[in-house]
Design an enzyme around this catalytic site. Structure first.
Site, PDB file in Angstrom:
ATOM      1  N   LYS A 197       0.839  -1.210   0.000  1.00 51.55           N
ATOM      2  CA  LYS A 197       0.000   0.000   0.000  1.00 51.55           C
ATOM      3  C   LYS A 197       0.877   1.264   0.000  1.00 51.55           C
ATOM      4  CE  LYS A 197      -2.893   3.214   0.904  1.00 51.55           C
ATOM      5  NZ  LYS A 197      -4.096   3.663   0.298  1.00 51.55           N
ATOM      6  N   CYS A 253      -3.499  11.725   1.502  1.00 52.00           N
ATOM      7  CA  CYS A 253      -2.798  10.433   1.511  1.00 52.00           C
ATOM      8  C   CYS A 253      -1.340  10.496   1.061  1.00 52.00           C
ATOM      9  CB  CYS A 253      -3.544   9.447   0.629  1.00 52.00           C
ATOM     10  SG  CYS A 253      -5.232   9.237   1.192  1.00 52.00           S
TER      11      CYS A 253
END
Ligand code: UGA
Length: 435
Positions: A197, A253
């Site tokens: 991720k 993010c």
């Protein structure tokens, strides 16, 4: 399946609603009273296309409920989707994760699998087990790959699904949970899933920073970055997405995850040379864009600039780390007056910028009395703007495109000049854009 999702933020809410629409019985735990009560009435506290409709369908069918504690009874999967913000050191702040784990460990009675949905750095699994302090609980990782503005689409049609597991049984339960979603499934260790991720977000952010630097070089040599990226992206080893240069990327993010990945390496004794500059380059890009405006308009104090776009991305009202906010702040420092318009993000921008800028109720109103236009979010309605009307309304016919998304021909036909980063118009080649 009986599924619990801890945290009704952006990721948790999409996960809870998505799992309910896949036919599971879902409980979403949210400790903030006001947020929970609004959600139980079908109100989504942020803008995300399609989410409100799906929430209401799930509530009507009684497939989803909101509570302030983990339900008792058998739970197949407990997804943790609490925030992991950036701490002062750059590392992820795991305090919300710790509280969630302590609550789960205390309240869950039977065997269950605790699935990390939040972006949590690899290397903390032992600590998570300590916080859970419950040997009936296994830990798994199922990272999210949702883009804000396209989260519903990304949930139901993802490019891949990743399961990081401690046992075959956890893999089977996770596969069952996602029945109905067609995508390649990757099964691996918890640590690999977590690192995958971070690696995905860091890779995307690095492409953008690299393309932004190449666009700056395009300005120096008089090349057009759009032609350059078309060539680069046509190589199947590279691919054509995420090559659009501009005044920098934003969102909650990329900056947080890139720095957290660097911190993970550092904590383990590995000093990365490549990762941290991704963020430095990104910040600098907003300065380069403002410098470009100054090179064209001259002294900026007492000028008025109309800004179209406040959100960090189209189809969202999120302004966290938005390049638009960075650019506006730099312009304000130069004494520029700002009039801004965004189809969704005015309220969230007001919370950050307050009365420092003026807010317009439409894109054309925003232009009245402005010396130039800066476009800072890639909303469709800006790409398809009526350029004749824009020219009519502005004091001077200039558009600064911080996302490199506008069509130069259409702007030129309307008698205006289109400036971007690395767009090779006659003027931009001559600009001393580097400080
Ligand atoms: C990103 C990732 O794309 C998701 O896969 C991931 O799940 C998510 O972070 C997360 O970790 O939660 P997000 O930040 O919501 O999603 O949105 P993106 O569509 O990735 O856009 C990020 C920024 O890059 C935006 O400011 C966008 O304008 C900018 N961008 C994107 C460019 O400047 N150029 C491009 O070519 C593409």
């Amino acid at each position: 399946m009986k599924i619990t999702v801890i945290g009704a933020g952006y990721v948790g809410l999409v996960q809870a609603v998505g799992m309910a629409r896949l036919g599971h019985d879902v409980t979403c735990v949210e400790i903030q009273d006001e947020r929970r009560e609004r959600l139980a009435k079908g109100e989504v506290p942020f803008f995300e296309p399609g989410l409100k409709e799906m929430l209401n369908k799930s509530l009507e069918k009684n497939q989803l409920r909101f509570t302030d504690r983990v339900p008792s009874g058998v739970l197949d999967l407990i997804f943790i989707a609490v925030q992991t913000p950036q701490s002062e050191t750059g590392a992820a702040d795991l305090s919300y994760l710790q509280s969630a784990c302590e609550m789960i460990g205390r309240d869950v009675q039977g065997d269950s699998i605790v699935v990390l949905k939040s972006t949590i750095p690899p290397g903390v699994r032992a600590r998570i087990h300590e916080w859970l302090a419950n040997d009936k609980l296994e830990v798994a990782s199922n990272p999210e790959f949702l883009r804000e503005g396209k989260a519903v689409e990304d949930f139901f049609a993802p490019s891949r699904i990743v399961f990081g597991v401690e046992s075959k049984q956890a893999e089977e339960k996770l596969r069952e949970a996602y029945t109905g979603v067609e995508a390649p499934v990757f099964v691996m260790s918890v640590e690999s899933a977590q690192l995958a991720k971070y690696a995905s977000n860091t890779m995307l952010a690095m492409r953008l920073s690299l393309m932004n630097e190449i666009a700056n070089i395009a300005d120096v040599v008089g090349a057009d970055i759009r032609d350059v990226s078309a060539v680069v992206g046509s190589d199947p080893r590279i691919g054509s997405s995420f090559l659009r240069a501009g005044a920098g990327f934003g969102g909650s993010c990329f900056p947080k995850d890139v720095l957290a990945l660097e911190a993970v390496g550092k904590e383990g004794g590995f000093d990365s040379r490549l990762i941290a500059p991704i963020i430095e380059v990104n910040k600098k890009q907003a300065e380069i864009f403002v410098q470009k405006i100054q090179d064209v308009l001259g002294e900026l104090s007492r000028k008025t600039i109309a800004v179209w776009g406040l959100a960090f991305n189209a189809e969202t009202d999120d302004v966290r780390e938005s390049p638009a906010i960075r650019v506006i702040r730099l312009l304000l420092e130069q004494g520029v007056s700002i009039k801004a318009y965004d189809p969704q993000a005015i309220e969230s921008a007001r919370e950050v910028l307050g009365a420092e800028i003026e807010y317009a109720s439409s894109k054309i109103d925003c232009l009245q009395g402005a010396d130039a236009l800066a476009v800072l979010t890639e909303w469709e309605e800006f790409i398809d703007a009526p350029w004749d009307e824009v020219k009519e309304a502005l004091n001077s016919p200039m558009v600064f495109d911080g996302k490199n998304v506008l069509n130069t021909d259409r702007i030129t036909e309307a008698g205006m000049t289109h400036y971007g980063i690395g767009l090779c118009n006659e003027d931009s080649q001559l600009l001393p854009s580097f400080s």
